[in-house]
Write a protein that holds these residues in place. Structure first.
Motif, PDB file in Angstrom:
ATOM      1  N   LEU A 421       0.896  -1.370  -0.088  1.00  0.00           N
ATOM      2  CA  LEU A 421       0.012   0.128  -0.108  1.00  0.00           C
ATOM      3  C   LEU A 421       0.890   1.260  -0.048  1.00  0.00           C
ATOM      4  N   GLY A 422       2.077   1.304   0.861  1.00  0.00           N
ATOM      5  CA  GLY A 422       2.861   2.343   0.656  1.00  0.00           C
ATOM      6  C   GLY A 422       3.561   2.585  -0.436  1.00  0.00           C
ATOM      7  N   GLY A 445       9.752  -1.011   4.407  1.00  0.00           N
ATOM      8  CA  GLY A 445       8.490  -1.281   4.883  1.00  0.00           C
ATOM      9  C   GLY A 445       8.225  -2.745   5.158  1.00  0.00           C
ATOM     10  N   ILE A 446       8.733  -3.655   4.238  1.00  0.00           N
ATOM     11  CA  ILE A 446       8.853  -5.211   4.541  1.00  0.00           C
ATOM     12  C   ILE A 446       9.786  -5.319   5.726  1.00  0.00           C
ATOM     13  N   THR A 447      10.717  -4.902   5.771  1.00  0.00           N
ATOM     14  CA  THR A 447      11.464  -5.151   7.106  1.00  0.00           C
ATOM     15  C   THR A 447      10.878  -4.675   8.329  1.00  0.00           C
ATOM     16  N   THR A 509      -0.057  -0.455   9.120  1.00  0.00           N
ATOM     17  CA  THR A 509       0.497   0.977   9.275  1.00  0.00           C
ATOM     18  C   THR A 509       1.613   0.979   9.404  1.00  0.00           C
ATOM     19  N   VAL A 510       2.278   0.271  10.108  1.00  0.00           N
ATOM     20  CA  VAL A 510       3.896   0.404  10.287  1.00  0.00           C
ATOM     21  C   VAL A 510       4.442   0.196   8.892  1.00  0.00           C
ATOM     22  N   GLY A 511       4.157  -0.928   8.299  1.00  0.00           N
ATOM     23  CA  GLY A 511       4.900  -1.001   7.076  1.00  0.00           C
ATOM     24  C   GLY A 511       4.614   0.135   5.840  1.00  0.00           C
ATOM     25  N   CYS A 512       3.103   0.543   6.070  1.00  0.00           N
ATOM     26  CA  CYS A 512       2.716   1.574   4.760  1.00  0.00           C
ATOM     27  C   CYS A 512       3.557   2.805   5.262  1.00  0.00           C
ATOM     28  N   ALA A 518      10.328   6.284   4.178  1.00  0.00           N
ATOM     29  CA  ALA A 518      11.564   5.858   3.512  1.00  0.00           C
ATOM     30  C   ALA A 518      11.684   6.198   2.039  1.00  0.00           C
ATOM     31  N   GLY A 519      10.564   6.130   1.403  1.00  0.00           N
ATOM     32  CA  GLY A 519      10.536   6.422  -0.074  1.00  0.00           C
ATOM     33  C   GLY A 519      10.910   7.961  -0.386  1.00  0.00           C
TER      34      GLY A 519
END
Length: 619
Positions: A421-422, A445-447, A509-512, A518-519
């Motif tokens: 989603l992010g 996000g995956i990490t 939410t954390v991953g997004c 970061a992006g």
């Protein structure tokens, strides 16, 4: 616990579900045999109407996880689960107004084609691989969990039901393609609602009516819905469900191939949006049925909880056990409930298989072999359906390690869906983000999401944050079950009671947010994306809502991308290239030279139509 057995009529009702589902696949295989193109097979020729698509969307994501898991959640934790009412509404509005217009107008078949148009191939391939892993894992949970629960309560054969599910889904997906999936989902949605209604009617009659159910639920603190505690470690509060639930389900709906594939199969963009909004009604109906089933179940078991008394071994078995009790003298109705549960399973597995076949074919096969004939493309698509049917069924073996079905399913979606989603949000909302920022954001996000989810699996949250509401065993018949002595927990690092104890609904939410942050940072460090390289069709001007008073601020927010109605329509009509160089046009089976016009816009209807994808010649 001694399993209660099915009668002949139960098996007849249950078998009818599989026979009719398979029959729909055979029907569309025969009906559509002259339209043997991968486009017809994978996206239904882009001529579906909103009604069956809406029912298909609801059935696909209201799986057996909902039929079995949601009532159990309400039974143990109360009716705060009803707050998903808010999350579902926000998710559908954002999906239909933000994501679907971009995907629909760009004429893609796989959502991950968008990432190549907006960024480049490595970003597309990375996202596709993550999606494939996520979907296979999730499908394993969906197949295995209900089969296990029903096996231990009803004596229904575990591996027989697992393999029957996999074989039937693979059969009608491989034969009939997306049209078979959509129409089978429509039938299965009706079965789910009928199954729920029979449980609600008979259960409330056993409890003395809905008034008694509500009164006893109130006395048992099951109707304390609004808990505004902002503590992110609490399992279910107003904020974890409405905020965390929105991020989780937006990852499922907004950018998920299974959802978007159905939306872009609609004949117009208006039909795609209507499908989503009518699907919202379906989501609400299923949610209300699940919540009231949980409350009725609590009213029935309020003095003898079968879980804590040891009658059943897992919370996911509560609903099947309840059904076998209230329908013990009514042959055929337990079979109807099992058909209800497996309708959710069949619809979800079928949607997953079809979506996996689509992204693999579009993102990998056609990239390597761009000049395949239609006939060969269709056979490859069918072969991919068969392959993923086998993989998803096999993954059910590993699903037993993942805990309760609702938490396991939403955790998987949160871990993978949040970063995805992010990633799409970076592409659609932030024109200045470049491919380095997108790839770096996705990995970040995956990490983050995997870190918190795996940490929570190794070090479960403290009981004070996840303990269910009081359950009584005062009126249970004494059994010979001996209470197990609790094992001493290993020493926990300090991070286990903070970061690892985060509510599972916040994984997404954390991953997004981690991906987006970061992006943006990486893009500023490495040099932002040039506005000349971005087509207006790939950006959604949501900031126009907040900067409507000033054209200057609109241009500032869109970083030089010309995103107004006239410019967008000009690009649509001219069919201007979206990428410079050899990758200017994606191989969608709709090559630029074969198009009469790019996805069309109907000024009167203010909608885009898939009828625009008419080819001068057929391959």
């Amino acid at each position: 616990m001694e399993a209660k057995s099915f009668t002949v009529w139960d098996y007849v009702v249950f078998a009818a579900l599989f026979v009719i589902s398979s029959g729909i696949g055979v029907f569309f295989a025969i009906k559509e045999r002259k339209k043997a193109t991968s486009r017809e097979f994978l996206v239904g020729g882009r001529q579906m109407s909103f009604g069956p698509v809406a029912l298909s969307l609801t059935a696909s994501f209201m799986s057996a996880v909902t039929v079995l898991g949601a009532p159990s959640e309400v039974y143990r934790f109360g009716a705060s689960f009803m707050l998903f009412f808010i999350a579902y509404a926000l998710v559908i509005i954002l999906t239909s107004e933000l994501f679907v217009p971009v995907f629909y107008r760009s004429g893609i078949t796989s959502t991950y084609e968008y990432l190549q148009l907006r960024f480049n191939k490595p970003v597309r391939y990375a996202a596709t691989v993550i999606y494939i892993v996520q979907t296979i894992l999730y499908t394993g949970v969906v197949v295995y969990a209900p089969a296990l629960a029903l096996n231990q309560v009803t004596g229904f054969d575990l591996w027989g039901s697992v393999f029957a599910t996999g074989i039937v889904c693979t059969f009608y997906c491989t034969l009939g393609g997306l049209k078979a999936v959509v129409w089978t989902d429509t039938f299965q949605m009706i079965v789910m609602i009928v199954g729920f209604l029979t449980v609600l009617i008979q259960g409330s009659a056993h409890a003395g009516g809905l008034y008694n159910v509500m009164e006893q639920s109130t006395n048992g603190s099951r109707l304390n819905i609004f808990d505004f505690d902002v503590d992110p470690l609490r399992r279910h509060t107003f904020w974890t469900i409405s905020v965390g639930g929105t991020f989780t389900w937006l990852g499922i709906y907004g950018v998920n191939q299974s959802t978007i594939q159905r939306c872009i199969s609609c004949k117009t963009e208006k039909h795609a949006k209507l499908a989503l909004y009518f699907n919202l009604l379906g989501l609400w109906i299923i949610l209300v049925c699940a919540v009231f089933s949980g409350l009725i179940m609590y009213s029935h078991f309020k003095d003898c909880d079968p879980w804590t008394s040891g009658i059943i071994s897992a919370p996911d078995q509560l609903m099947p056990y309840f059904v076998m009790e209230i329908f013990s003298t009514m042959p055929g109705l337990p079979g109807l409930f099992v058909a209800c549960a497996f309708s959710g399973t069949l619809s979800t597995v079928a949607a997953s298989i079809n979506a996996l076949a689509t992204v693999t074919f579009e993102d990998f096969v056609k990239s390597c072999f761009p000049h395949l004939s239609d006939k060969l493309s269709t056979w490859i698509s069918k072969g991919l359906c068969l392959l993923f049917g086998v993989l998803c069924t096999s993954m059910a073996v590993a699903a037993s390690l993942m805990g309760g079905v609702v938490q396991a399913a939403l955790s998987i979606h949160g871990m993978c869906g949040g970063p995805m989603l992010g990633l799409f949000s970076l592409g659609i909302l932030f024109p200045f983000v470049n491919w380095k920022g997108a790839l770096g954001g996705l990995l970040t996000g995956i990490t983050l999401s995997f870190w918190v989810a795996i940490g929570a699996f190794v070090y479960p949250a403290p009981d004070s944050k996840t303990w269910p509401l009081p359950l009584s065993t005062d009126h249970c018949v004494p059994s010979n079950v001996t209470e197990s002595v609790p094992t001493e927990l290993p020493s926990r690092p300090p991070i286990a009671d903070t970061w690892y104890s985060l509510s599972y609904l916040y994984y997404s939410t954390v991953g997004c947010l981690g991906c987006i942050a970061a992006g943006i940072i990486i893009s500023f460090i490495t040099g932002h994306q040039s506005s000349k390289d971005i087509q207006p069709l790939l950006i959604r001007p949501v900031c126009n809502l907040f900067c409507f008073w000033s054209e200057k601020y609109k241009r500032l927010c869109w970083c030089g991308v010309q995103h107004d109605g006239g410019m967008e329509q000009e690009n649509l009509e001219n069919g201007s290239s979206w990428k410079q160089g050899a990758e200017s046009v994606l191989q969608n089976g709709l090559r630029q030279e074969n198009l009469v016009r790019i996805p069309g816009h109907d000024p009167k209807d203010k909608s885009y139509s898939n009828m625009a994808f008419e080819k001068i010649t057929h391959f």
